[in-house]
Enzyme design. Structure first.
Site, short mmCIF file in Angstrom:
data_model
loop_
_atom_site.label_atom_id
_atom_site.label_comp_id
_atom_site.label_asym_id
_atom_site.label_seq_id
_atom_site.Cartn_x
_atom_site.Cartn_y
_atom_site.Cartn_z
N GLU A 263 30.16 -13.24 35.38
CA GLU A 263 28.88 -13.55 34.76
C GLU A 263 28.57 -12.68 33.55
OE1 GLU A 263 27.93 -16.79 36.99
OE2 GLU A 263 26.90 -15.98 35.29
N ARG A 267 28.21 -14.54 29.86
CA ARG A 267 26.85 -14.55 29.30
C ARG A 267 26.65 -13.46 28.26
NH1 ARG A 267 22.63 -16.44 33.97
NH2 ARG A 267 24.15 -17.01 35.54
N ASP A 397 36.97 -24.52 38.40
CA ASP A 397 36.62 -25.20 37.16
C ASP A 397 37.05 -24.56 35.84
OD1 ASP A 397 34.81 -23.17 37.60
OD2 ASP A 397 33.06 -24.45 37.68
N GLU A 531 26.47 -29.40 32.94
CA GLU A 531 27.84 -29.94 32.86
C GLU A 531 27.92 -31.41 32.46
OE1 GLU A 531 27.81 -26.22 34.98
OE2 GLU A 531 26.74 -28.09 35.41
N THR A 617 32.49 -20.98 28.53
CA THR A 617 31.94 -21.76 29.63
C THR A 617 30.43 -21.58 29.78
OG1 THR A 617 32.50 -22.45 31.90
CG2 THR A 617 32.17 -20.09 31.50
#
Length: 645
Positions: A263, A267, A397, A531, A617
């Site tokens: 994360e 981010r 993913d 998504e 992502t």
């Protein structure tokens, strides 16, 4: 009495002679040393370690309180499609799945763990000393392996202006009005975050306060860092300057907390990198190199596969998620570092960041893949798969996403990434891609050879991924991949259109007569995930089929009707309920991804053109590395400097 049975002990109880006492004590000390050594150094002795590790070393963090459902667990590691995204039916609060009750733990938690209910962010600490590589501290800040990064040379190497000829303004009035609506939504979300949660990680719009959470190791301002590029791209310059000023004056990287590697990378590292490349502001470069260095101790494992959780303080200790099988690392977490770490090497002129992620790829190429598939759990100690669960949704993913994007970001020179991606796609098509009785194409999950006919919202990014990879696939396969991308995107749209709110559930199934609908109560929530809209944006860019803009507008209307509240936007607990119940969380990825992809969908293609930019992502745009051009321009500038001297 036991002593009476020992040789040399008198019946009168006078005790052992001196030599016997010495031998006895020596024996006891050896036994204690052996037991405690085994306790601390045998792999994955997590439960025992918790008993003895100090409070500072092994805090137990409670997750899932406060009605928090969340997003790159490793995987929902908030969207970021990785790490926590993949669990089943659980509400986590770590960006673990971008779910209502979680707060967005990761694409890992968010993207990858998506739905795993954890009551505790428990450390499975097989810790290793965090010796920081001296090459990093010196080179990351001083560029010891070459001249400092040349931002002007970088700008000259872009094929097109990043913001287009006219900031991507569409020519037709209807599309322009829709784009302006998305911009208004962003400003509304930002203004309420600023008013009620400034400096916190996310906004709770119902209670009008901020949320910090425990996914970021003491870092603050996740919504600010996640929003930098969105504000800049939308031309909200006053708000962008506010965000930049906060980063400069208030983003404190000297925290001593325990963070999700996934994360923080997607981010914070992704957001700061993107902001630097778009604006050239040195403060972003300075902050991201400092933060990147703090992530390196996570790689100090026997295999070089990083653990999922790291202490960002001076100790740099790392450990695996407590819920991860046998202390394993998560595919979508350690596989979602490549783009950002290559750019950390570009900016710092230090190859160590690249070496770390290339080592991951080396190991993955070495080990056997069952049926060509990549399972979601890998031991960072042995380098072997821990269990055979395969998913392109939570937990898996963004690993696949980063393979094709690594190839594209390399200016199509990374042949290894290309080979790995198309080999994986072949295995996925052979083993996972299914067609429902009603004609819907979906990607099932694979559990040791048995198919689970479920598709998560997190997996809906795959329509866009397959689409952008169509151009460079095997000969004659371009149209096949475009068709597959369109079919999957259609299925994901169906998961929206079949709900009462016209928003999609966290997961939907294709069994027992169900098609593209959630059959479990625990899968019915929507936490502002991006998504499906992400795939609309890519498919619009690739085909210019107007249906993708129409589908995007349907999503805007549904968000406005069901998720907009008086003080921001909130996820909802049941997409099939006519009267919605809100989860009280405005996820940071809503600002970074959902609204950005909608804005790009209603913009001309020259706003962040795909020839020059790939999106991480978390939807942070990172530039294609036009290596030959960069080298040529840097050499020219260096030569000019020499002549001036």
């Amino acid at each position: 009495m036991v002593l009476r049975k020992l040789p040399g002990v008198s019946a009168s109880g006078m005790g052992l002679r001196l030599s016997q006492k010495f031998v006895f004590l020596l024996f006891l000390s050896g036994l204690v040393t052996l037991c405690f050594g085994a306790l601390f150094f045998l792999p994955d002795s997590v439960r025992l370690k918790r008993i003895f590790l100090s409070k500072n070393e092994s805090p137990a963090v409670t997750v899932g309180s406060d009605n928090e459902l969340s997003k790159k667990m490793p995987g929902d590691p908030e969207h970021q499609r990785a790490g926590l995204k993949g669990g089943e039916g659980a509400n986590v609060k770590l960006r673990v799945s971008r779910k209502p009750s979680v707060t967005h733990g990761a694409r890992t938690v968010e993207r990858s763990v998506g739905s795993r209910a954890q009551d505790e962010w428990s450390p499975a600490r097989a810790q290793e000393p965090a010796a920081r590589d001296e090459r990093v501290t010196s080179a990351a800040h001083n560029g010891e392996r070459g001249s400092p990064y040349n931002y002007e040379a970088f700008k000259k190497c872009l094929l097109k202006p990043a913001l287009g000829k006219n900031q991507g303004t569409p020519s037709d009035s209807e599309t322009l009005q829709r784009r302006e609506k998305v911009k208004e939504m962003m400003k509304f979300a930002w203004d309420n975050y600023k008013r009620y949660a400034w400096g916190k990680n996310e906004l709770r719009p119902l209670t009008r306060n901020g949320h910090i959470g425990n996914m970021f190791g003491g870092l603050r301002g996740a919504s600010i860092v996640d929003s930098l590029d969105t504000l800049y791209i939308m031309g909200l310059m006053e708000e962008y300057e506010e965000a930049k000023e906060w980063v400069q004056n208030n983003l404190d990287l000297n925290s001593n907390g325990e963070a999700s590697l996934f994360e923080v990378n997607i981010r914070y590292v992704g957001g700061l990198l993107s902001a630097y490349y778009l604006t050239g502001a040195e403060i972003f470069k300075q902050k991201v190199l400092e933060l990147g260095e703090k992530l390196l101790p996570a790689f100090n494992t026997p295999t070089g596969i990083p653990r999922g959780v790291i202490n960002l303080g001076s100790s740099g200790t790392s450990w695996s998620w407590g819920w991860a099988s046998a202390g394993s690392s998560i595919l979508a977490e350690f596989g979602t570092l490549h783009l950002e770490f290559l750019h950390l090497s570009e900016l710092s002129r230090n190859p160590l960041f690249t070496e770390k992620v290339m080592n991951i790829r080396k190991l993955l190429n070495k080990i056997e893949k069952p049926h060509g598939l990549y399972p979601n759990f890998l031991s960072p100690v042995s380098g072997n798969w821990v269990q055979h669960h395969v998913s392109i949704g939570g937990l898996g993913d963004s690993f696949y996403e980063y393979l094709i994007k690594s190839y594209l970001m390399s200016d199509k020179t990374d042949q290894e990434a290309k080979k790995m991606y198309y080999s994986a796609m072949e295995a996925i098509e052979t083993n996972l891609v299914q067609k429902s009785p009603g004609g819907l194409t979906y990607v099932a999950e694979w559990r040791g050879g048995i198919l689970d006919h479920k598709m998560g919202h997190l997996a809906c990014f795959s329509g866009g991924m397959i689409g952008i990879g169509a151009e460079d696939g095997p000969a004659g396969q371009k149209q096949h991949y475009l068709d597959l991308a369109a079919e999957i995107t259609h299925t994901c749209h169906e998961s929206y259109s079949r709900s009462a709110t016209k928003l999609g559930p966290e997961a939907f199934r294709f069994d027992a007569g169900a098609e593209a609908t959630a059959t479990r109560l625990s899968d019915r929530y929507y936490i502002l995930r991006p998504e499906v809209i992400e795939s609309y944006m890519y498919m619009w860019r690739l085909t210019h089929d107007p249906k993708y803009r129409e589908w995007g507008w349907e999503a805007v209307e549904a968000l406005e009707k069901h998720c907009r509240v008086d003080a921001g936007f909130s996820g909802i607990r049941d997409v099939y309920a006519s009267t919605v119940s809100h989860d009280n969380m405005q996820q940071s990825f809503f600002l970074s991804e959902t609204l950005k992809y909608l804005y790009l969908l209603f913009s001309d293609d020259d706003l962040l053109p795909l020839e020059d930019w790939v999106f991480n992502t978390e939807a942070h745009p990172l530039p294609v590395i036009h290596k030959s051009c960069l080298q040529e321009n840097s050499a020219t500038q260096d030569h000019g400097q020499t002549n001036l001297e």
